[in-house]
Write an enzyme that holds these catalytic residues in place. Sequence first.
Site, PDB file in Angstrom:
ATOM      1  N   VAL A 100      11.055   3.844 -10.721  1.00 37.65           N
ATOM      2  CA  VAL A 100      10.501   5.154 -11.114  1.00 37.65           C
ATOM      3  C   VAL A 100      11.097   6.203 -10.188  1.00 37.65           C
ATOM      4  CG1 VAL A 100       8.400   6.534 -11.358  1.00 37.65           C
ATOM      5  CG2 VAL A 100       8.374   4.107 -11.952  1.00 37.65           C
TER       6      VAL A 100
ATOM      7  N   LEU B  73       0.461   3.635  -2.088  1.00 38.19           N
ATOM      8  CA  LEU B  73       0.865   3.523  -3.497  1.00 38.19           C
ATOM      9  C   LEU B  73       1.396   4.851  -4.050  1.00 38.19           C
ATOM     10  CD1 LEU B  73      -2.022   1.334  -4.999  1.00 38.19           C
ATOM     11  CD2 LEU B  73       0.096   0.604  -3.866  1.00 38.19           C
ATOM     12  N   HIS B  74       2.500   4.733  -4.792  1.00 44.33           N
ATOM     13  CA  HIS B  74       3.086   5.889  -5.477  1.00 44.33           C
ATOM     14  C   HIS B  74       3.312   5.494  -6.936  1.00 44.33           C
ATOM     15  CE1 HIS B  74       6.735   3.580  -5.110  1.00 44.33           C
ATOM     16  NE2 HIS B  74       6.650   3.589  -3.791  1.00 44.33           N
TER      17      HIS B  74
ATOM     18  N   HIS C 235       4.600   1.993  -7.798  1.00 44.55           N
ATOM     19  CA  HIS C 235       3.592   0.925  -7.791  1.00 44.55           C
ATOM     20  C   HIS C 235       2.686   1.027  -9.027  1.00 44.55           C
ATOM     21  CE1 HIS C 235       4.152   1.499  -3.285  1.00 44.55           C
ATOM     22  NE2 HIS C 235       4.461   0.221  -3.451  1.00 44.55           N
TER      23      HIS C 235
ATOM     24  N   GLY D 251       9.347  -4.351  -8.528  1.00 45.81           N
ATOM     25  CA  GLY D 251      10.186  -3.220  -8.913  1.00 45.81           C
ATOM     26  C   GLY D 251      11.670  -3.530  -8.755  1.00 45.81           C
TER      27      GLY D 251
ATOM     28  N   ARG E 217       8.528   5.044   1.936  1.00 47.33           N
ATOM     29  CA  ARG E 217       9.235   5.572   3.112  1.00 47.33           C
ATOM     30  C   ARG E 217       9.740   7.004   2.899  1.00 47.33           C
ATOM     31  NH1 ARG E 217      10.682  -0.200   3.719  1.00 47.33           N
ATOM     32  NH2 ARG E 217       9.868  -0.852   5.753  1.00 47.33           N
TER      33      ARG E 217
ATOM     34  N   GLY F 122       0.809  -1.210   0.000  1.00 47.47           N
ATOM     35  CA  GLY F 122       0.000   0.000   0.000  1.00 47.47           C
ATOM     36  C   GLY F 122       0.840   1.256   0.000  1.00 47.47           C
TER      37      GLY F 122
ATOM     38  N   ASP G 212      13.908  -2.638  -5.396  1.00 41.86           N
ATOM     39  CA  ASP G 212      14.203  -3.668  -4.401  1.00 41.86           C
ATOM     40  C   ASP G 212      14.898  -4.820  -5.129  1.00 41.86           C
ATOM     41  OD1 ASP G 212      12.924  -2.416  -2.086  1.00 41.86           O
ATOM     42  OD2 ASP G 212      11.084  -2.700  -3.215  1.00 41.86           O
TER      43      ASP G 212
END
Length: 289
Positions: A184, A40-41, A44, A155, A195, A38, A158
Amino acid sequence: METETVPRAMVTTSGELRERTAQARAAGKLIGLVPTMGALHEGHLSLIRRARAECGFVVVTIFVNPTQFPPGEDFERYPRDLAGDEAKARAAGADLIFAPPTSEIYPPDDSTFVEVTGPLVECLCGPHRPGHFRGVTTVCARLFNLVGPDRAYFGEKDYQQLLVIKQMVRDLHFPLAVVPVPTVREADGMAMSSRNSYLSPEERKAATALHRALSRAEEQVEHGERSAAALLAGVKEMIASEPLVSLQYVELRDAETLDALTALDRPAVLAVAVFVGKARLIDNVVIAR
Ligand code: PAF
Protein backbone atom coordinates in the site's frame (compact mmCIF):
# COMPACT_ATOMS: atom_id res chain seq x y z
CA MET A 1 -30.63 -12.39 35.62
CA GLU A 2 -27.76 -13.79 33.58
CA THR A 3 -25.45 -11.24 31.96
CA GLU A 4 -23.71 -12.18 28.72
CA THR A 5 -19.96 -11.56 28.89
CA VAL A 6 -18.47 -9.93 25.81
CA PRO A 7 -15.20 -11.65 24.87
CA ARG A 8 -12.19 -9.38 25.24
CA ALA A 9 -10.75 -7.97 22.03
CA MET A 10 -7.16 -8.13 23.28
CA VAL A 11 -5.38 -10.95 25.10
CA THR A 12 -1.80 -11.22 26.26
CA THR A 13 -1.30 -14.87 27.20
CA SER A 14 -1.03 -17.94 25.00
CA GLY A 15 -3.63 -19.67 27.23
CA GLU A 16 -6.29 -17.06 26.45
CA LEU A 17 -5.29 -17.06 22.78
CA ARG A 18 -5.59 -20.84 22.47
CA GLU A 19 -8.97 -20.80 24.21
CA ARG A 20 -10.37 -18.27 21.75
CA THR A 21 -8.94 -19.90 18.64
CA ALA A 22 -10.21 -23.30 19.83
CA GLN A 23 -13.73 -21.84 20.14
CA ALA A 24 -13.51 -20.37 16.65
CA ARG A 25 -12.24 -23.65 15.23
CA ALA A 26 -15.01 -25.60 17.00
CA ALA A 27 -17.52 -23.22 15.39
CA GLY A 28 -16.11 -24.23 12.00
CA LYS A 29 -14.45 -20.89 11.32
CA LEU A 30 -11.36 -20.46 9.15
CA ILE A 31 -8.65 -18.74 11.16
CA GLY A 32 -6.71 -15.89 9.56
CA LEU A 33 -3.52 -14.55 11.11
CA VAL A 34 -2.01 -11.12 10.51
CA PRO A 35 1.35 -10.96 12.32
CA THR A 36 2.54 -7.39 12.97
CA MET A 37 4.94 -5.44 15.12
CA GLY A 38 2.28 -2.78 15.73
CA ALA A 39 2.41 0.92 14.80
CA LEU A 40 -0.34 -0.08 12.39
CA HIS A 41 -0.76 1.84 9.13
CA GLU A 42 -2.87 1.35 5.99
CA GLY A 43 -0.53 -1.42 4.82
CA HIS A 44 -1.32 -3.50 7.92
CA LEU A 45 -5.00 -2.59 7.71
CA SER A 46 -5.16 -3.91 4.14
CA LEU A 47 -3.82 -7.26 5.43
CA ILE A 48 -6.49 -7.29 8.15
CA ARG A 49 -9.26 -6.39 5.72
CA ARG A 50 -8.14 -9.13 3.34
CA ALA A 51 -8.11 -11.64 6.22
CA ARG A 52 -11.57 -10.42 7.28
CA ALA A 53 -12.89 -10.99 3.74
CA GLU A 54 -11.50 -14.55 3.61
CA CYS A 55 -11.70 -15.92 7.17
CA GLY A 56 -14.32 -16.39 9.88
CA PHE A 57 -11.97 -15.45 12.73
CA VAL A 58 -9.15 -12.95 12.36
CA VAL A 59 -6.25 -12.81 14.81
CA VAL A 60 -3.85 -9.85 14.69
CA THR A 61 -0.65 -10.24 16.66
CA ILE A 62 1.22 -7.19 17.91
CA PHE A 63 4.70 -8.04 19.08
CA VAL A 64 7.91 -6.08 18.54
CA ASN A 65 10.09 -9.11 18.08
CA PRO A 66 13.51 -8.53 19.68
CA THR A 67 15.24 -11.41 17.89
CA GLN A 68 14.84 -9.89 14.42
CA PHE A 69 16.70 -6.67 15.28
CA PRO A 70 20.46 -7.12 14.85
CA PRO A 71 22.60 -5.27 17.43
CA GLY A 72 22.59 -1.50 16.86
CA GLU A 73 19.21 -1.46 15.08
CA ASP A 74 16.06 0.36 16.21
CA PHE A 75 14.44 -2.19 18.58
CA GLU A 76 14.29 0.24 21.52
CA ARG A 77 12.88 3.16 19.57
CA TYR A 78 10.61 1.15 17.24
CA PRO A 79 7.22 2.99 17.38
CA ARG A 80 4.73 1.52 19.88
CA ASP A 81 1.06 2.50 20.22
CA LEU A 82 -0.91 -0.43 21.62
CA ALA A 83 -4.13 1.47 22.40
CA GLY A 84 -4.20 3.10 18.94
CA ASP A 85 -3.35 -0.22 17.28
CA GLU A 86 -6.16 -2.02 19.09
CA ALA A 87 -8.72 0.52 17.86
CA LYS A 88 -7.40 0.41 14.27
CA ALA A 89 -7.21 -3.39 14.13
CA ARG A 90 -10.75 -3.74 15.49
CA ALA A 91 -12.10 -1.19 13.00
CA ALA A 92 -10.43 -3.08 10.13
CA GLY A 93 -12.10 -6.32 11.21
CA ALA A 94 -9.87 -8.12 13.72
CA ASP A 95 -11.73 -10.47 16.07
CA LEU A 96 -8.84 -10.87 18.46
CA ILE A 97 -5.59 -9.05 19.13
CA PHE A 98 -2.77 -10.99 20.71
CA ALA A 99 -0.23 -8.63 22.29
CA PRO A 100 2.03 -10.82 24.39
CA PRO A 101 4.90 -9.77 26.63
CA THR A 102 8.30 -11.01 25.44
CA SER A 103 8.35 -13.82 28.05
CA GLU A 104 5.19 -15.33 26.54
CA ILE A 105 6.89 -15.83 23.15
CA TYR A 106 10.41 -16.40 24.44
CA PRO A 107 10.22 -18.12 27.86
CA PRO A 108 13.37 -17.40 29.87
CA ASP A 109 14.69 -20.95 29.48
CA ASP A 110 14.10 -21.33 25.72
CA SER A 111 16.86 -22.37 23.33
CA THR A 112 15.27 -23.08 19.94
CA PHE A 113 15.58 -21.03 16.77
CA VAL A 114 14.05 -21.71 13.35
CA GLU A 115 16.32 -20.75 10.47
CA VAL A 116 15.95 -20.91 6.70
CA THR A 117 19.41 -21.30 5.20
CA GLY A 118 20.82 -20.87 1.69
CA PRO A 119 20.38 -18.44 -1.20
CA LEU A 120 17.07 -16.90 -0.07
CA VAL A 121 18.65 -15.39 3.04
CA GLU A 122 22.16 -14.80 1.66
CA CYS A 123 21.26 -11.84 -0.54
CA LEU A 124 19.45 -8.49 -0.39
CA CYS A 125 18.73 -7.68 3.30
CA GLY A 126 20.32 -10.91 4.60
CA PRO A 127 24.00 -9.85 4.68
CA HIS A 128 23.11 -6.34 5.88
CA ARG A 129 20.96 -7.53 8.78
CA PRO A 130 22.73 -10.56 10.29
CA GLY A 131 20.29 -12.81 12.17
CA HIS A 132 17.25 -10.82 11.03
CA PHE A 133 15.55 -13.57 9.05
CA ARG A 134 16.34 -16.14 11.73
CA GLY A 135 14.46 -13.88 14.15
CA VAL A 136 11.55 -13.49 11.75
CA THR A 137 11.19 -17.21 11.05
CA THR A 138 11.56 -18.05 14.73
CA VAL A 139 8.80 -15.69 15.82
CA CYS A 140 6.53 -16.66 12.91
CA ALA A 141 6.97 -20.37 13.65
CA ARG A 142 6.05 -19.73 17.28
CA LEU A 143 3.04 -17.60 16.31
CA PHE A 144 1.88 -20.20 13.78
CA ASN A 145 2.04 -22.85 16.52
CA LEU A 146 0.19 -20.66 19.02
CA VAL A 147 -2.56 -19.42 16.68
CA GLY A 148 -2.91 -22.42 14.34
CA PRO A 149 -4.05 -20.27 11.39
CA ASP A 150 -5.45 -21.62 8.13
CA ARG A 151 -4.15 -18.54 6.35
CA ALA A 152 -1.41 -16.07 7.26
CA TYR A 153 -1.14 -12.67 5.57
CA PHE A 154 2.13 -10.90 4.68
CA GLY A 155 2.83 -7.72 2.73
CA GLU A 156 4.76 -7.76 -0.55
CA LYS A 157 6.76 -4.72 0.57
CA ASP A 158 8.86 -7.16 2.61
CA TYR A 159 9.31 -9.31 -0.46
CA GLN A 160 12.30 -11.32 0.75
CA GLN A 161 10.59 -11.96 4.10
CA LEU A 162 7.57 -13.28 2.23
CA LEU A 163 9.70 -15.78 0.27
CA VAL A 164 11.62 -16.85 3.39
CA ILE A 165 8.37 -17.48 5.30
CA LYS A 166 6.90 -19.42 2.36
CA GLN A 167 10.03 -21.56 2.35
CA MET A 168 9.78 -22.25 6.09
CA VAL A 169 6.08 -23.12 5.80
CA ARG A 170 6.88 -25.60 3.00
CA ASP A 171 9.90 -27.11 4.74
CA LEU A 172 8.27 -27.54 8.15
CA HIS A 173 4.87 -28.63 6.77
CA PHE A 174 2.92 -25.92 8.54
CA PRO A 175 -0.70 -26.60 7.50
CA LEU A 176 -1.47 -23.07 6.35
CA ALA A 177 -1.52 -20.90 3.25
CA VAL A 178 0.77 -17.86 3.10
CA VAL A 179 -1.21 -15.07 1.42
CA PRO A 180 0.80 -12.23 -0.18
CA VAL A 181 -0.88 -8.82 -0.14
CA PRO A 182 0.19 -5.92 -2.44
CA THR A 183 2.13 -2.97 -1.04
CA VAL A 184 0.00 0.00 0.00
CA ARG A 185 1.42 3.37 -1.02
CA GLU A 186 0.93 6.99 -0.01
CA ALA A 187 -0.46 9.41 -2.63
CA ASP A 188 3.12 10.24 -3.74
CA GLY A 189 4.00 6.58 -4.21
CA MET A 190 5.98 6.09 -1.00
CA ALA A 191 5.45 2.58 0.40
CA MET A 192 3.75 2.61 3.81
CA SER A 193 6.09 1.61 6.62
CA SER A 194 6.12 2.07 10.39
CA ARG A 195 9.65 3.41 9.97
CA ASN A 196 8.42 6.34 7.83
CA SER A 197 7.57 7.98 11.18
CA TYR A 198 11.33 8.45 11.77
CA LEU A 199 11.57 10.86 8.81
CA SER A 200 11.66 14.66 9.12
CA PRO A 201 9.46 16.49 6.56
CA GLU A 202 12.56 17.13 4.43
CA GLU A 203 13.66 13.49 4.61
CA ARG A 204 10.13 12.31 3.86
CA LYS A 205 10.17 14.35 0.64
CA ALA A 206 13.60 13.05 -0.34
CA ALA A 207 12.54 9.45 0.38
CA THR A 208 10.15 9.52 -2.59
CA ALA A 209 13.30 8.96 -4.67
CA LEU A 210 12.89 5.28 -3.82
CA HIS A 211 9.54 4.98 -5.56
CA ARG A 212 10.51 7.36 -8.35
CA ALA A 213 13.57 5.25 -9.12
CA LEU A 214 11.58 2.02 -9.21
CA SER A 215 8.85 3.57 -11.34
CA ARG A 216 11.43 4.81 -13.83
CA ALA A 217 12.89 1.32 -14.04
CA GLU A 218 9.41 -0.06 -14.75
CA GLU A 219 9.03 2.52 -17.55
CA GLN A 220 12.40 1.51 -19.00
CA VAL A 221 11.20 -2.10 -19.03
CA GLU A 222 7.98 -1.07 -20.78
CA HIS A 223 10.15 0.58 -23.42
CA GLY A 224 12.05 -2.65 -23.96
CA GLU A 225 15.05 -2.42 -21.60
CA ARG A 226 16.19 -5.91 -20.58
CA SER A 227 19.69 -5.29 -19.23
CA ALA A 228 20.02 -5.54 -15.44
CA ALA A 229 23.05 -3.22 -15.54
CA ALA A 230 21.03 -0.49 -17.29
CA LEU A 231 18.11 -0.80 -14.88
CA LEU A 232 20.36 -0.77 -11.81
CA ALA A 233 22.32 2.22 -13.16
CA GLY A 234 19.07 4.16 -13.58
CA VAL A 235 18.04 3.49 -9.97
CA LYS A 236 21.51 4.39 -8.66
CA GLU A 237 21.48 7.65 -10.60
CA MET A 238 18.08 8.68 -9.25
CA ILE A 239 19.02 7.83 -5.64
CA ALA A 240 22.38 9.64 -5.99
CA SER A 241 20.52 12.78 -7.05
CA GLU A 242 18.97 13.03 -3.55
CA PRO A 243 21.68 14.07 -1.06
CA LEU A 244 19.55 12.96 1.94
CA VAL A 245 19.21 9.41 0.60
CA SER A 246 22.05 6.90 0.60
CA LEU A 247 21.81 3.60 -1.20
CA GLN A 248 22.48 0.34 0.64
CA TYR A 249 21.71 -1.96 -2.28
CA VAL A 250 19.74 -2.24 -5.48
CA GLU A 251 19.49 -5.65 -7.12
CA LEU A 252 17.56 -7.43 -9.84
CA ARG A 253 16.77 -10.99 -8.85
CA ASP A 254 14.64 -13.95 -9.90
CA ALA A 255 11.18 -13.40 -8.37
CA GLU A 256 11.04 -16.92 -6.87
CA THR A 257 14.60 -18.03 -6.15
CA LEU A 258 16.24 -14.61 -5.69
CA ASP A 259 19.08 -15.71 -7.99
CA ALA A 260 20.93 -12.65 -9.33
CA LEU A 261 19.99 -11.73 -12.92
CA THR A 262 22.06 -10.03 -15.57
CA ALA A 263 19.08 -9.76 -17.92
CA LEU A 264 15.36 -9.56 -17.48
CA ASP A 265 14.63 -12.96 -19.01
CA ARG A 266 12.11 -14.22 -16.42
CA PRO A 267 9.82 -12.81 -13.70
CA ALA A 268 12.04 -10.69 -11.47
CA VAL A 269 12.08 -8.46 -8.43
CA LEU A 270 13.92 -5.17 -8.45
CA ALA A 271 14.64 -4.51 -4.77
CA VAL A 272 16.16 -1.45 -3.11
CA ALA A 273 17.29 -0.54 0.42
CA VAL A 274 18.31 2.97 1.39
CA PHE A 275 19.04 5.04 4.45
CA VAL A 276 17.28 8.38 4.86
CA GLY A 277 18.59 9.94 8.05
CA LYS A 278 18.25 7.25 10.72
CA ALA A 279 15.57 5.33 8.83
CA ARG A 280 16.41 2.28 6.77
CA LEU A 281 13.74 1.90 4.09
CA ILE A 282 13.10 -0.84 1.56
CA ASP A 283 10.89 -1.07 -1.51
CA ASN A 284 10.58 -3.26 -4.59
CA VAL A 285 8.72 -3.86 -7.80
CA VAL A 286 7.96 -7.25 -9.24
CA ILE A 287 8.44 -7.25 -12.99
CA ALA A 288 6.51 -10.04 -14.60
CA ARG A 289 8.00 -9.28 -18.11
O1 PAF B 1 6.83 -7.81 8.90
C1 PAF B 1 6.80 -7.67 10.14
O2 PAF B 1 6.16 -6.76 10.68
C2 PAF B 1 7.55 -8.65 11.01
O3 PAF B 1 8.75 -9.03 10.43
C3 PAF B 1 6.71 -9.87 11.42
C4 PAF B 1 6.32 -10.70 10.22
C5 PAF B 1 5.45 -9.41 12.14
C6 PAF B 1 7.50 -10.76 12.38
O4 PAF B 1 7.85 -10.08 13.54
